[in-house]
Write a protein that holds these residues in place. Sequence first.
Motif, PDB file in Angstrom:
ATOM      1  N   TRP A 199     -11.876-108.064 -95.718  1.00 17.01           N
ATOM      2  CA  TRP A 199     -12.960-108.764 -96.106  1.00 17.01           C
ATOM      3  C   TRP A 199     -13.972-108.426 -95.403  1.00 17.01           C
ATOM      4  CZ3 TRP A 199     -10.240-112.163 -99.429  1.00 17.01           C
ATOM      5  CH2 TRP A 199      -9.628-112.077 -99.493  1.00 17.01           C
ATOM      6  N   ARG A 200     -14.451-107.501 -95.382  1.00 15.61           N
ATOM      7  CA  ARG A 200     -15.594-106.463 -94.759  1.00 15.61           C
ATOM      8  C   ARG A 200     -16.585-106.489 -95.652  1.00 15.61           C
ATOM      9  NH1 ARG A 200     -12.123-102.988 -96.705  1.00 15.61           N
ATOM     10  NH2 ARG A 200     -12.645-101.124 -98.710  1.00 15.61           N
ATOM     11  N   HIS A 201     -16.579-106.807 -97.248  1.00 12.61           N
ATOM     12  CA  HIS A 201     -17.851-105.962 -97.844  1.00 12.61           C
ATOM     13  C   HIS A 201     -18.481-108.016 -97.699  1.00 12.61           C
ATOM     14  CE1 HIS A 201     -15.725-103.151-100.272  1.00 12.61           C
ATOM     15  NE2 HIS A 201     -16.758-102.484 -99.502  1.00 12.61           N
ATOM     16  N   MET A 202     -17.584-108.862 -97.925  1.00 19.35           N
ATOM     17  CA  MET A 202     -18.526-110.894 -97.545  1.00 19.35           C
ATOM     18  C   MET A 202     -18.897-110.606 -95.999  1.00 19.35           C
ATOM     19  SD  MET A 202     -15.142-112.747 -99.516  1.00 19.35           S
ATOM     20  CE  MET A 202     -15.756-114.242 -99.166  1.00 19.35           C
ATOM     21  N   ALA A 203     -17.972-110.067 -95.247  1.00 17.95           N
ATOM     22  CA  ALA A 203     -17.972-110.456 -93.625  1.00 17.95           C
ATOM     23  C   ALA A 203     -19.754-109.543 -93.753  1.00 17.95           C
ATOM     24  CB  ALA A 203     -17.536-109.708 -93.113  1.00 17.95           C
ATOM     25  N   ARG A 204     -19.373-108.529 -93.758  1.00 14.21           N
ATOM     26  CA  ARG A 204     -20.745-107.357 -93.934  1.00 14.21           C
ATOM     27  C   ARG A 204     -22.417-107.911 -94.512  1.00 14.21           C
ATOM     28  NH1 ARG A 204     -18.028-101.669 -94.598  1.00 14.21           N
ATOM     29  NH2 ARG A 204     -17.401-102.187 -92.669  1.00 14.21           N
ATOM     30  N   GLU A 205     -22.103-109.074 -95.787  1.00 12.11           N
ATOM     31  CA  GLU A 205     -23.057-109.100 -96.857  1.00 12.11           C
ATOM     32  C   GLU A 205     -23.560-110.784 -95.590  1.00 12.11           C
ATOM     33  OE1 GLU A 205     -23.915-111.370-100.857  1.00 12.11           O
ATOM     34  OE2 GLU A 205     -21.993-110.740-100.493  1.00 12.11           O
ATOM     35  N   LEU A 206     -22.983-111.547 -94.920  1.00 11.18           N
ATOM     36  CA  LEU A 206     -23.248-112.417 -94.436  1.00 11.18           C
ATOM     37  C   LEU A 206     -23.625-112.189 -92.895  1.00 11.18           C
ATOM     38  CD1 LEU A 206     -22.456-115.932 -94.277  1.00 11.18           C
ATOM     39  CD2 LEU A 206     -20.498-115.358 -92.854  1.00 11.18           C
ATOM     40  N   ALA A 207     -23.303-110.911 -92.219  1.00  8.06           N
ATOM     41  CA  ALA A 207     -23.312-110.707 -91.308  1.00  8.06           C
ATOM     42  C   ALA A 207     -25.291-110.268 -91.398  1.00  8.06           C
ATOM     43  CB  ALA A 207     -23.288-109.788 -90.559  1.00  8.06           C
ATOM     44  N   ALA A 208     -25.529-109.847 -92.677  1.00  7.79           N
ATOM     45  CA  ALA A 208     -26.763-109.318 -93.045  1.00  7.79           C
ATOM     46  C   ALA A 208     -27.790-110.268 -93.240  1.00  7.79           C
ATOM     47  CB  ALA A 208     -26.875-108.734 -94.364  1.00  7.79           C
ATOM     48  N   LEU A 209     -27.157-111.348 -94.041  1.00  7.69           N
ATOM     49  CA  LEU A 209     -27.816-113.131 -93.760  1.00  7.69           C
ATOM     50  C   LEU A 209     -27.825-113.635 -92.592  1.00  7.69           C
ATOM     51  CD1 LEU A 209     -26.123-113.787 -96.829  1.00  7.69           C
ATOM     52  CD2 LEU A 209     -28.484-113.624 -97.105  1.00  7.69           C
ATOM     53  N   LEU A 210     -27.263-113.512 -91.974  1.00 12.17           N
ATOM     54  CA  LEU A 210     -27.328-113.915 -90.824  1.00 12.17           C
ATOM     55  C   LEU A 210     -28.797-113.202 -89.328  1.00 12.17           C
ATOM     56  CD1 LEU A 210     -23.193-114.616 -89.676  1.00 12.17           C
ATOM     57  CD2 LEU A 210     -24.714-116.269 -89.930  1.00 12.17           C
ATOM     58  N   SER A 211     -28.684-111.939 -89.993  1.00 13.08           N
ATOM     59  CA  SER A 211     -29.451-111.368 -89.004  1.00 13.08           C
ATOM     60  C   SER A 211     -31.186-111.676 -89.572  1.00 13.08           C
ATOM     61  CB  SER A 211     -29.481-109.556 -89.538  1.00 13.08           C
ATOM     62  OG  SER A 211     -28.484-109.150 -88.882  1.00 13.08           O
TER      63      SER A 211
END
Length: 200
Positions: free
Chosen positions: A167-179
């Motif tokens: 799930w790393r791609h989804m998690a990294r995209e969400l992390a970027a949005l949260l940033s």
Amino acid sequence: MAEPSDPLLQEIDEDLRHERMARLWQRYGNAVIGVALAVVVIVAGHQGWKSYDLSKRQDASLRYTEAARIADQKNAVEAEKAFAVLAQNAPAGYAMLARFREAALAAQQGDAPRAASLYRRLAGDGGIETSFRDLALMLAALTDADRAEPKALRQEIGRLMADASPWRHMARELAALLSLKTGETPGAREEFRRLAEDPT
């Protein structure tokens, strides 16, 4: 050793064999019968369990299909109830699927806190395979993205960003949005760049 040729000797030999067999049977007969009965009981029990298990799984399959049909008819409240019942008493695989559907229906009805809570319960269930628990955590985070504290949510999904995580791609995209939500634009830009350059 050659067989005795004298009929009398043959008869004596036959009697001795019968006597030996009778003694052996007297000594071990009950054990042989016990073992044979145990084998019969074990085989019958195994076959009975297989039949019962198959029956339970077939029943769960029918009930899951019916709950999905209710959901397809846009009757989310009834479908959610059906999935909740299935989650309580179905075999493990169907119970897990029902719990995911129950959470998804809560989200579709606009009850994000309840949906996130249901997903987090799945994520915390040690009886479920890790990849499904991680999926549940990812879905909880996505459900909570608009209302949860961004830094806490980013920390929660931290392990999902590891290279080995499916799930790393989804998690990294969400992390970027949260940033982005917290004004950390350079960090978000770097995360999006890494995603864009990731050939997987």
